[in-house]
Design a protein around this motif. Structure first.
Motif, PDB file in Angstrom:
ATOM      1  N   ALA A   1      -0.306 -17.993   8.259  1.00 27.48           N
ATOM      2  CA  ALA A   1      -1.560 -17.423   7.751  1.00 27.48           C
ATOM      3  C   ALA A   1      -2.517 -17.090   8.888  1.00 27.48           C
ATOM      4  O   ALA A   1      -3.118 -16.009   8.919  1.00 27.48           O
ATOM      5  CB  ALA A   1      -2.221 -18.385   6.764  1.00 27.48           C
TER       6      ALA A   1
ATOM      7  N   ALA B   1      -1.351 -14.048  10.696  1.00 26.84           N
ATOM      8  CA  ALA B   1      -1.607 -12.829   9.924  1.00 26.84           C
ATOM      9  C   ALA B   1      -3.052 -12.380  10.092  1.00 26.84           C
ATOM     10  O   ALA B   1      -3.335 -11.177  10.149  1.00 26.84           O
ATOM     11  CB  ALA B   1      -1.287 -13.059   8.449  1.00 26.84           C
ATOM     12  N   LEU B   2      -3.966 -13.320  10.186  1.00 26.07           N
ATOM     13  CA  LEU B   2      -5.383 -12.991  10.320  1.00 26.07           C
ATOM     14  C   LEU B   2      -5.791 -12.708  11.765  1.00 26.07           C
ATOM     15  O   LEU B   2      -6.906 -12.248  12.007  1.00 26.07           O
ATOM     16  CB  LEU B   2      -6.241 -14.130   9.755  1.00 26.07           C
ATOM     17  CG  LEU B   2      -6.109 -14.356   8.255  1.00 26.07           C
ATOM     18  CD1 LEU B   2      -6.823 -15.633   7.852  1.00 26.07           C
ATOM     19  CD2 LEU B   2      -6.643 -13.156   7.483  1.00 26.07           C
TER      20      LEU B   2
ATOM     21  N   ARG C   1      -5.912  -6.472   9.891  1.00 28.45           N
ATOM     22  CA  ARG C   1      -5.567  -7.418   8.822  1.00 28.45           C
ATOM     23  C   ARG C   1      -6.756  -8.309   8.481  1.00 28.45           C
ATOM     24  O   ARG C   1      -7.017  -8.575   7.304  1.00 28.45           O
ATOM     25  CB  ARG C   1      -4.348  -8.250   9.216  1.00 28.45           C
ATOM     26  CG  ARG C   1      -3.058  -7.432   9.227  1.00 28.45           C
ATOM     27  CD  ARG C   1      -1.828  -8.288   9.317  1.00 28.45           C
ATOM     28  NE  ARG C   1      -1.694  -9.022  10.551  1.00 28.45           N
ATOM     29  CZ  ARG C   1      -1.017  -8.613  11.613  1.00 28.45           C
ATOM     30  NH1 ARG C   1      -0.401  -7.436  11.592  1.00 28.45           N
ATOM     31  NH2 ARG C   1      -0.934  -9.358  12.693  1.00 28.45           N
TER      32      ARG C   1
ATOM     33  N   PHE D   1      -8.485  -8.325   4.836  1.00 27.07           N
ATOM     34  CA  PHE D   1      -8.622  -9.558   4.067  1.00 27.07           C
ATOM     35  C   PHE D   1     -10.082  -9.795   3.686  1.00 27.07           C
ATOM     36  O   PHE D   1     -10.386 -10.126   2.540  1.00 27.07           O
ATOM     37  CB  PHE D   1      -8.064 -10.748   4.854  1.00 27.07           C
ATOM     38  CG  PHE D   1      -8.144 -12.028   4.086  1.00 27.07           C
ATOM     39  CD1 PHE D   1      -7.292 -12.268   3.018  1.00 27.07           C
ATOM     40  CD2 PHE D   1      -9.086 -12.982   4.417  1.00 27.07           C
ATOM     41  CE1 PHE D   1      -7.386 -13.442   2.292  1.00 27.07           C
ATOM     42  CE2 PHE D   1      -9.181 -14.164   3.694  1.00 27.07           C
ATOM     43  CZ  PHE D   1      -8.318 -14.396   2.632  1.00 27.07           C
TER      44      PHE D   1
ATOM     45  N   HIS E   1       0.413  -3.852   7.274  1.00 29.86           N
ATOM     46  CA  HIS E   1      -0.550  -4.947   7.388  1.00 29.86           C
ATOM     47  C   HIS E   1      -0.646  -5.745   6.095  1.00 29.86           C
ATOM     48  O   HIS E   1      -0.699  -6.986   6.105  1.00 29.86           O
ATOM     49  CB  HIS E   1      -1.932  -4.415   7.776  1.00 29.86           C
ATOM     50  CG  HIS E   1      -2.030  -3.922   9.179  1.00 29.86           C
ATOM     51  ND1 HIS E   1      -1.621  -4.664  10.261  1.00 29.86           N
ATOM     52  CD2 HIS E   1      -2.513  -2.763   9.688  1.00 29.86           C
ATOM     53  CE1 HIS E   1      -1.843  -3.984  11.382  1.00 29.86           C
ATOM     54  NE2 HIS E   1      -2.374  -2.824  11.049  1.00 29.86           N
TER      55      HIS E   1
ATOM     56  N   THR F   1       2.255  -8.084   5.687  1.00 28.32           N
ATOM     57  CA  THR F   1       2.107  -9.279   6.519  1.00 28.32           C
ATOM     58  C   THR F   1       1.181 -10.295   5.854  1.00 28.32           C
ATOM     59  O   THR F   1       1.484 -11.491   5.807  1.00 28.32           O
ATOM     60  CB  THR F   1       1.571  -8.901   7.922  1.00 28.32           C
ATOM     61  OG1 THR F   1       2.501  -8.015   8.543  1.00 28.32           O
ATOM     62  CG2 THR F   1       1.362 -10.119   8.792  1.00 28.32           C
ATOM     63  N   LEU F   2       0.060  -9.819   5.314  1.00 29.24           N
ATOM     64  CA  LEU F   2      -0.877 -10.711   4.640  1.00 29.24           C
ATOM     65  C   LEU F   2      -0.267 -11.316   3.372  1.00 29.24           C
ATOM     66  O   LEU F   2      -0.492 -12.484   3.057  1.00 29.24           O
ATOM     67  CB  LEU F   2      -2.177  -9.962   4.301  1.00 29.24           C
ATOM     68  CG  LEU F   2      -3.060  -9.607   5.493  1.00 29.24           C
ATOM     69  CD1 LEU F   2      -4.127  -8.594   5.087  1.00 29.24           C
ATOM     70  CD2 LEU F   2      -3.686 -10.852   6.092  1.00 29.24           C
TER      71      LEU F   2
ATOM     72  N   LEU G   1      -1.826 -14.825   1.596  1.00 30.50           N
ATOM     73  CA  LEU G   1      -3.270 -14.609   1.570  1.00 30.50           C
ATOM     74  C   LEU G   1      -3.708 -13.523   0.595  1.00 30.50           C
ATOM     75  O   LEU G   1      -4.877 -13.481   0.200  1.00 30.50           O
ATOM     76  CB  LEU G   1      -3.769 -14.272   2.977  1.00 30.50           C
ATOM     77  CG  LEU G   1      -3.609 -15.399   3.999  1.00 30.50           C
ATOM     78  CD1 LEU G   1      -3.899 -14.893   5.395  1.00 30.50           C
ATOM     79  CD2 LEU G   1      -4.502 -16.564   3.636  1.00 30.50           C
ATOM     80  N   ILE G   2      -2.799 -12.635   0.227  1.00 38.29           N
ATOM     81  CA  ILE G   2      -3.115 -11.569  -0.724  1.00 38.29           C
ATOM     82  C   ILE G   2      -1.933 -11.377  -1.665  1.00 38.29           C
ATOM     83  O   ILE G   2      -0.828 -11.863  -1.400  1.00 38.29           O
ATOM     84  CB  ILE G   2      -3.461 -10.226  -0.034  1.00 38.29           C
ATOM     85  CG1 ILE G   2      -2.240  -9.630   0.655  1.00 38.29           C
ATOM     86  CG2 ILE G   2      -4.620 -10.381   0.939  1.00 38.29           C
ATOM     87  CD1 ILE G   2      -2.422  -8.189   1.110  1.00 38.29           C
TER      88      ILE G   2
ATOM     89  N   TYR H   1      -4.592  -4.570  -4.570  1.00 37.39           N
ATOM     90  CA  TYR H   1      -4.472  -5.806  -3.797  1.00 37.39           C
ATOM     91  C   TYR H   1      -5.682  -6.684  -4.034  1.00 37.39           C
ATOM     92  O   TYR H   1      -6.809  -6.204  -4.156  1.00 37.39           O
ATOM     93  CB  TYR H   1      -4.316  -5.495  -2.309  1.00 37.39           C
ATOM     94  CG  TYR H   1      -2.933  -5.009  -1.987  1.00 37.39           C
ATOM     95  CD1 TYR H   1      -1.911  -5.909  -1.692  1.00 37.39           C
ATOM     96  CD2 TYR H   1      -2.628  -3.655  -2.009  1.00 37.39           C
ATOM     97  CE1 TYR H   1      -0.629  -5.468  -1.432  1.00 37.39           C
ATOM     98  CE2 TYR H   1      -1.343  -3.209  -1.738  1.00 37.39           C
ATOM     99  CZ  TYR H   1      -0.352  -4.126  -1.450  1.00 37.39           C
ATOM    100  OH  TYR H   1       0.926  -3.693  -1.189  1.00 37.39           O
TER     101      TYR H   1
ATOM    102  N   ALA I   1      -7.324 -10.704  -2.861  1.00 36.83           N
ATOM    103  CA  ALA I   1      -7.227 -11.890  -2.023  1.00 36.83           C
ATOM    104  C   ALA I   1      -6.735 -13.042  -2.895  1.00 36.83           C
ATOM    105  O   ALA I   1      -7.122 -13.172  -4.049  1.00 36.83           O
ATOM    106  CB  ALA I   1      -8.587 -12.230  -1.421  1.00 36.83           C
TER     107      ALA I   1
END
Length: 117
Positions: free
Chosen positions: A9, A12-13, A18, A22, A52, A55-56, A61-62, A73, A75
């Motif tokens: 996580a 990813a951030l 990204r 987010f 992106h 990946t999240l 995370l999403i 999408y 969160a």
């Protein structure tokens, strides 16, 4: 949350697009945003944005939900909560008073009283 999940996580951030995507999705909860709108708002090509977002999503995370021809999408606030709790779980060696300023700073932006007004 396991360390491996937290690392995924955080990784990813750890990229500008990204992170901004987010943050936008958190701001647009609970409705979410279509992938194309995210790409437009962040001035990123749609195929790059798709990468992106994948990946999240893999980082928990999403999540995306197909609505007609679009993918909306959102969160995953529970994923964010788990990550934050993982980071703060052993905050200040058990000295809660040392973490109080951090908690106090987070509370006003997320208080249930403000949400109902």
């Amino acid at each position: 949350m396991e360390s491996d999940n937290a690392i995924t996580a955080l990784a990813a951030l750890a990229q500008t697009t990204r992170l901004e995507a987010f943050r936008l999705l958190v701001q647009h909860e609970p409705d979410g945003l279509p992938a194309g709108e995210l790409a437009r708002l962040l001035d990123v090509p749609q195929n790059t944005m798709s990468s992106h977002l994948s990946t999240l999503a893999r980082a928990g995370l999403i999540e995306g939900e197909r609505q007609s021809r679009s993918i909306i999408y959102r969160a995953k606030l529970n994923g964010l909560k788990e990550l934050m709790l993982f980071l703060l779980k052993d905050c200040c060696g058990g000295n809660a008073e040392l973490c109080a300023p951090l908690i106090a700073e987070l509370t006003p932006c997320c208080s249930p009283q403000e949400a109902t007004q």
